[in-house]
Scaffold this active site. Structure first.
Site, PDB file in Angstrom:
ATOM      1  N   TRP A 180       0.654  -1.809  -1.759  1.00  0.00           N
ATOM      2  CA  TRP A 180       0.993  -3.037  -1.335  1.00  0.00           C
ATOM      3  C   TRP A 180       1.274  -3.955  -2.691  1.00  0.00           C
ATOM      4  O   TRP A 180       0.405  -4.094  -3.467  1.00  0.00           O
ATOM      5  CB  TRP A 180      -0.226  -3.982  -0.462  1.00  0.00           C
ATOM      6  CG  TRP A 180       0.333  -5.021  -0.073  1.00  0.00           C
ATOM      7  CD1 TRP A 180       1.095  -5.525   0.936  1.00  0.00           C
ATOM      8  CD2 TRP A 180      -0.233  -6.471  -0.739  1.00  0.00           C
ATOM      9  NE1 TRP A 180       1.356  -6.922   0.954  1.00  0.00           N
ATOM     10  CE2 TRP A 180       0.480  -7.578  -0.155  1.00  0.00           C
ATOM     11  CE3 TRP A 180      -1.133  -6.573  -1.527  1.00  0.00           C
ATOM     12  CZ2 TRP A 180       0.386  -8.859  -0.433  1.00  0.00           C
ATOM     13  CZ3 TRP A 180      -1.396  -7.911  -2.054  1.00  0.00           C
ATOM     14  CH2 TRP A 180      -0.714  -9.089  -1.412  1.00  0.00           C
ATOM     15  N   GLU A 221       2.748  -0.350   2.273  1.00  0.00           N
ATOM     16  CA  GLU A 221       2.055  -1.335   3.256  1.00  0.00           C
ATOM     17  C   GLU A 221       3.169  -2.508   3.311  1.00  0.00           C
ATOM     18  O   GLU A 221       3.564  -3.246   2.251  1.00  0.00           O
ATOM     19  CB  GLU A 221       1.015  -1.833   2.750  1.00  0.00           C
ATOM     20  CG  GLU A 221       0.413  -2.654   3.884  1.00  0.00           C
ATOM     21  CD  GLU A 221      -1.127  -3.217   3.492  1.00  0.00           C
ATOM     22  OE1 GLU A 221      -1.689  -2.790   2.355  1.00  0.00           O
ATOM     23  OE2 GLU A 221      -1.641  -4.031   4.085  1.00  0.00           O
ATOM     24  N   LYS A 223       4.624  -6.181   4.938  1.00  0.00           N
ATOM     25  CA  LYS A 223       4.142  -7.565   5.233  1.00  0.00           C
ATOM     26  C   LYS A 223       5.107  -8.549   5.703  1.00  0.00           C
ATOM     27  O   LYS A 223       6.399  -8.447   5.328  1.00  0.00           O
ATOM     28  CB  LYS A 223       3.090  -8.321   4.077  1.00  0.00           C
ATOM     29  CG  LYS A 223       2.201  -9.406   4.486  1.00  0.00           C
ATOM     30  CD  LYS A 223       1.323  -9.689   3.408  1.00  0.00           C
ATOM     31  CE  LYS A 223       0.393 -10.733   3.833  1.00  0.00           C
ATOM     32  NZ  LYS A 223      -0.754 -11.003   2.573  1.00  0.00           N
ATOM     33  N   ASP A 254      -0.545  -2.795   8.684  1.00  0.00           N
ATOM     34  CA  ASP A 254      -1.634  -3.760   8.564  1.00  0.00           C
ATOM     35  C   ASP A 254      -1.556  -4.607   9.749  1.00  0.00           C
ATOM     36  O   ASP A 254      -0.571  -5.337  10.156  1.00  0.00           O
ATOM     37  CB  ASP A 254      -1.656  -4.561   7.409  1.00  0.00           C
ATOM     38  CG  ASP A 254      -3.056  -5.504   7.244  1.00  0.00           C
ATOM     39  OD1 ASP A 254      -3.464  -6.117   8.074  1.00  0.00           O
ATOM     40  OD2 ASP A 254      -3.535  -5.387   6.294  1.00  0.00           O
ATOM     41  N   HIS A 257      -0.064  -8.081   9.591  1.00  0.00           N
ATOM     42  CA  HIS A 257       0.948  -8.322   8.722  1.00  0.00           C
ATOM     43  C   HIS A 257       2.249  -8.565   9.679  1.00  0.00           C
ATOM     44  O   HIS A 257       3.373  -8.256   8.996  1.00  0.00           O
ATOM     45  CB  HIS A 257       1.089  -7.173   7.806  1.00  0.00           C
ATOM     46  CG  HIS A 257       0.389  -7.188   6.613  1.00  0.00           C
ATOM     47  ND1 HIS A 257       0.491  -6.513   5.345  1.00  0.00           N
ATOM     48  CD2 HIS A 257      -0.829  -8.023   6.333  1.00  0.00           C
ATOM     49  CE1 HIS A 257      -0.487  -6.853   4.528  1.00  0.00           C
ATOM     50  NE2 HIS A 257      -1.351  -8.011   5.202  1.00  0.00           N
ATOM     51  N   HIS A 281      -4.249  -0.399   8.348  1.00  0.00           N
ATOM     52  CA  HIS A 281      -5.103  -1.437   7.903  1.00  0.00           C
ATOM     53  C   HIS A 281      -5.458  -2.225   9.022  1.00  0.00           C
ATOM     54  O   HIS A 281      -5.044  -3.078   9.683  1.00  0.00           O
ATOM     55  CB  HIS A 281      -4.599  -2.341   6.873  1.00  0.00           C
ATOM     56  CG  HIS A 281      -4.671  -1.878   5.478  1.00  0.00           C
ATOM     57  ND1 HIS A 281      -4.359  -2.454   4.351  1.00  0.00           N
ATOM     58  CD2 HIS A 281      -4.985  -0.512   4.992  1.00  0.00           C
ATOM     59  CE1 HIS A 281      -4.704  -1.841   3.402  1.00  0.00           C
ATOM     60  NE2 HIS A 281      -5.187  -0.553   3.564  1.00  0.00           N
ATOM     61  N   ASP A 289      -3.662 -16.476   8.792  1.00  0.00           N
ATOM     62  CA  ASP A 289      -4.565 -15.616   7.925  1.00  0.00           C
ATOM     63  C   ASP A 289      -4.619 -14.401   8.477  1.00  0.00           C
ATOM     64  O   ASP A 289      -4.418 -14.203   9.956  1.00  0.00           O
ATOM     65  CB  ASP A 289      -6.009 -16.043   7.865  1.00  0.00           C
ATOM     66  CG  ASP A 289      -6.867 -15.119   7.157  1.00  0.00           C
ATOM     67  OD1 ASP A 289      -6.581 -14.684   6.017  1.00  0.00           O
ATOM     68  OD2 ASP A 289      -7.798 -14.567   7.990  1.00  0.00           O
ATOM     69  N   ASP A 291      -6.559 -11.622   7.792  1.00  0.00           N
ATOM     70  CA  ASP A 291      -7.644 -10.775   7.304  1.00  0.00           C
ATOM     71  C   ASP A 291      -8.975 -11.293   7.824  1.00  0.00           C
ATOM     72  O   ASP A 291     -10.150 -10.959   7.036  1.00  0.00           O
ATOM     73  CB  ASP A 291      -7.833 -10.878   5.647  1.00  0.00           C
ATOM     74  CG  ASP A 291      -6.465 -10.467   5.102  1.00  0.00           C
ATOM     75  OD1 ASP A 291      -6.220  -9.208   5.135  1.00  0.00           O
ATOM     76  OD2 ASP A 291      -5.752 -11.172   4.336  1.00  0.00           O
ATOM     77  N   ASP A 321      -9.258  -3.554   6.962  1.00  0.00           N
ATOM     78  CA  ASP A 321      -8.965  -4.525   5.782  1.00  0.00           C
ATOM     79  C   ASP A 321      -9.030  -6.068   6.146  1.00  0.00           C
ATOM     80  O   ASP A 321      -8.290  -6.558   6.915  1.00  0.00           O
ATOM     81  CB  ASP A 321      -7.362  -4.249   5.509  1.00  0.00           C
ATOM     82  CG  ASP A 321      -7.047  -5.449   4.316  1.00  0.00           C
ATOM     83  OD1 ASP A 321      -7.880  -5.810   3.565  1.00  0.00           O
ATOM     84  OD2 ASP A 321      -5.649  -5.431   3.893  1.00  0.00           O
TER      85      ASP A 321
HETATM   86  C1  RNT Z   1      -2.747  -7.834   1.475  1.00  0.00           C
HETATM   87  C2  RNT Z   1      -2.698  -6.417   2.147  1.00  0.00           C
HETATM   88  C3  RNT Z   1      -3.484  -5.475   1.276  1.00  0.00           C
HETATM   89  C4  RNT Z   1      -4.821  -6.218   0.680  1.00  0.00           C
HETATM   90  C5  RNT Z   1      -6.041  -5.277   0.273  1.00  0.00           C
HETATM   91  C6  RNT Z   1      -6.925  -6.031  -0.731  1.00  0.00           C
HETATM   92  O1  RNT Z   1      -1.926  -8.726   2.545  1.00  0.00           O
HETATM   93  O2  RNT Z   1      -3.307  -6.304   3.553  1.00  0.00           O
HETATM   94  O3  RNT Z   1      -3.721  -4.487   1.718  1.00  0.00           O
HETATM   95  O4  RNT Z   1      -5.491  -7.037   1.524  1.00  0.00           O
HETATM   96  O5  RNT Z   1      -4.975  -4.328  -0.635  1.00  0.00           O
HETATM   97 ZN    ZN Z   2      -3.899  -4.349   4.341  1.00  0.00          ZN
END
Ligand code: RNT
Ligand code: ZN
Length: 414
Positions: A180, A221, A223, A254, A257, A281, A289, A291, A321
């Site tokens: 990523w 990955e 986003k 993810d 994302h 993820h 956000d 995460d 994640d």
């Molecule tokens: C960031 C990605 C990535 C990170 C990790 C720490 O937006 O999701 O995967 O969160 O690699």
């Molecule tokens: Zn991620």
């Protein structure tokens, strides 16, 4: 008198669901615990602040300050998770014995102690090159217009693939190494094509070396946007989907994302029509956000159900994640990870035949009715039994274990 579990089991049996078979299948589905929830994605290079458009908010006391503390914390979290586990590391967690080792000079020896740790815990490892929190990452990495910067990050990723392969080999357990990058533009660029072309070339250079898929699998990955990369993120979904399909790589989806009205649960079946395997993820996006701690919400359940219903157990690699420093970190870690197992177990207890019959006969009212009634089935008794069989606290008891650990360990850090 029969126990709550026996009664619950009978309820599920009435629907044609075999709880013991569900337990056996769940035992075979690993969840990869992300190491970075323990120290706010800091790593041990001691080089300054987190960047790359990801941010950890909160300053709850007790952050792991070194490898030893992080491993203690990981062990504690693992002890609260039933079922099969893996551990997901980032390059910034290298064990360099206090020596400064540049990211393009890392090798498997810097992860030897992690491999030992994984052996002792009897778990597999996954890996990630770290393309952020570094002076050369402030203005693009693999897509940078500067050939020197691009080369540095290509070399870093090549090191990481080799490290991943070594982890896989030494543990006899395939490692997934995930790329990523944070590259993007805050404001509207004139040229979106050139950086994407450079990213494509950089990835081809990284993956040029043939590595046995038995040892290491490569994932990429995407986003939608990051902080500071709002107007154009180079590694977009279309970019990586095309890349993964054309190069036979894993797409990493993810959950945080995509646009807030999009869900990755709906993408799994499409991706797996065109890809052998994918990486997830599992995260929770909240407004800007991506995460937040994973909750057992509708989307988490849909993700798990997609895997189970389609027998994607081997083709979907489940990673977590998220990072939250505003509450007890161990609790945050364990809550999110337990939710993942919970959602998988819930999916395994779906009355597949009843649902298929309703859908295939066009009776969508019955389908909806079953879905809704399933929510009030005696699931908790089954979940607690699963935890008990793995010597893990069931119900809210794990919170007591977290509290004890806080009193005895994390609260003493400052
Ligand atoms: C960031 C990605 C990535 C990170 C990790 C720490 O937006 O999701 O995967 O969160 O690699
Ligand atoms: Zn991620």
């Amino acid at each position: 008198m029969s126990s709550c579990f026996d009664k619950a089991k009978a309820f599920y049996a009435d629907l044609g669901v075999d709880v013991e078979a569900a337990f056996r299948r769940l035992d075979q589905i690993p969840v990869s615990l992300h190491c970075w929830q323990g120290d706010d994605v800091n790593g041990f290079e001691n080089d300054g602040a987190l960047d790359g458009g990801i941010a950890v908010t909160g300053n709850y006391p007790g952050r792991a300050r070194n490898i030893g503390e992080l491993r203690d914390d990981i062990q504690k979290v693992l002890s609260l998770l039933p079922g099969k586990k893996r551990l997901n590391l980032h390059a910034i967690y290298a064990d360099t014995n206090g020596k400064k080792v540049e990211r393009n000079e890392l090798d498997a020896t810097h992860f030897a102690s992690w491999i030992d740790f994984a052996k002792a815990e009897n778990i597999g490892l996954d890996f990630n090159p770290t393309f952020f929190s570094h002076p050369l990452a402030s203005n693009g990495t693999l897509s940078s217009a500067d050939p020197g910067i691009r080369q540095f990050w290509i070399e870093h990723a090549i090191c990481c693939r080799r490290i991943g392969a070594e982890m896989g080999k030494q543990l006899g357990n395939t490692c997934v190494t995930n790329v990523w990058i944070p590259d993007g533009f805050k404001d509207t660029p004139y040229d979106r094509l050139a950086p994407r072309k450079r990213l494509e070339e950089s990835l081809d250079a990284i993956f040029a070396e043939n590595i046995d898929r038995k040892y290491n699998l490569d994932a990429v990955e995407c986003k939608l946007f990051g902080i500071g990369a709002e107007s154009c993120t180079i590694g977009s979904h279309e970019f990586y989907m095309g890349y993964a399909v054309s190069r036979n790589k894993l797409c990493c989806l993810d959950a945080g994302h995509f646009h807030p009205t999009e869900v990755i649960s709906d993408k799994i079946s499409s991706c797996l029509l065109f890809l052998d395997e994918i990486l997830l993820h599992v995260s929770r996006g909240v407004r800007w956000d991506s995460d937040h701690v994973v909750c057992w919400d509708n989307e988490l359940q849909q993700i798990a159900s997609e895997i189970i219903r389609n027998n994607f157990d081997q083709r979907v690699h489940i990673g977590l994640d998220y990072f939250d420093a505003s509450i007890n970190r161990i609790a945050a870690w364990a809550i999110g990870a337990r939710n993942m197992y919970k959602a998988l177990l819930f999916a395994l207890l779906e009355p597949a035949e009843m649902l298929k019959n309703a859908e295939n006969s066009g009776d969508y009212a019955v389908r909806l009715g079953i879905f809704e009634e399933l929510k009030s089935m005696p699931f908790a008794a089954v979940w607690n039994e699963y935890c008990a069989r793995h010597n893990v606290p069931g119900g809210m008891d794990f919170l007591k274990a977290v509290k004890d650990y806080e009193i005895n360990v994390t609260s003493k850090r400052n």
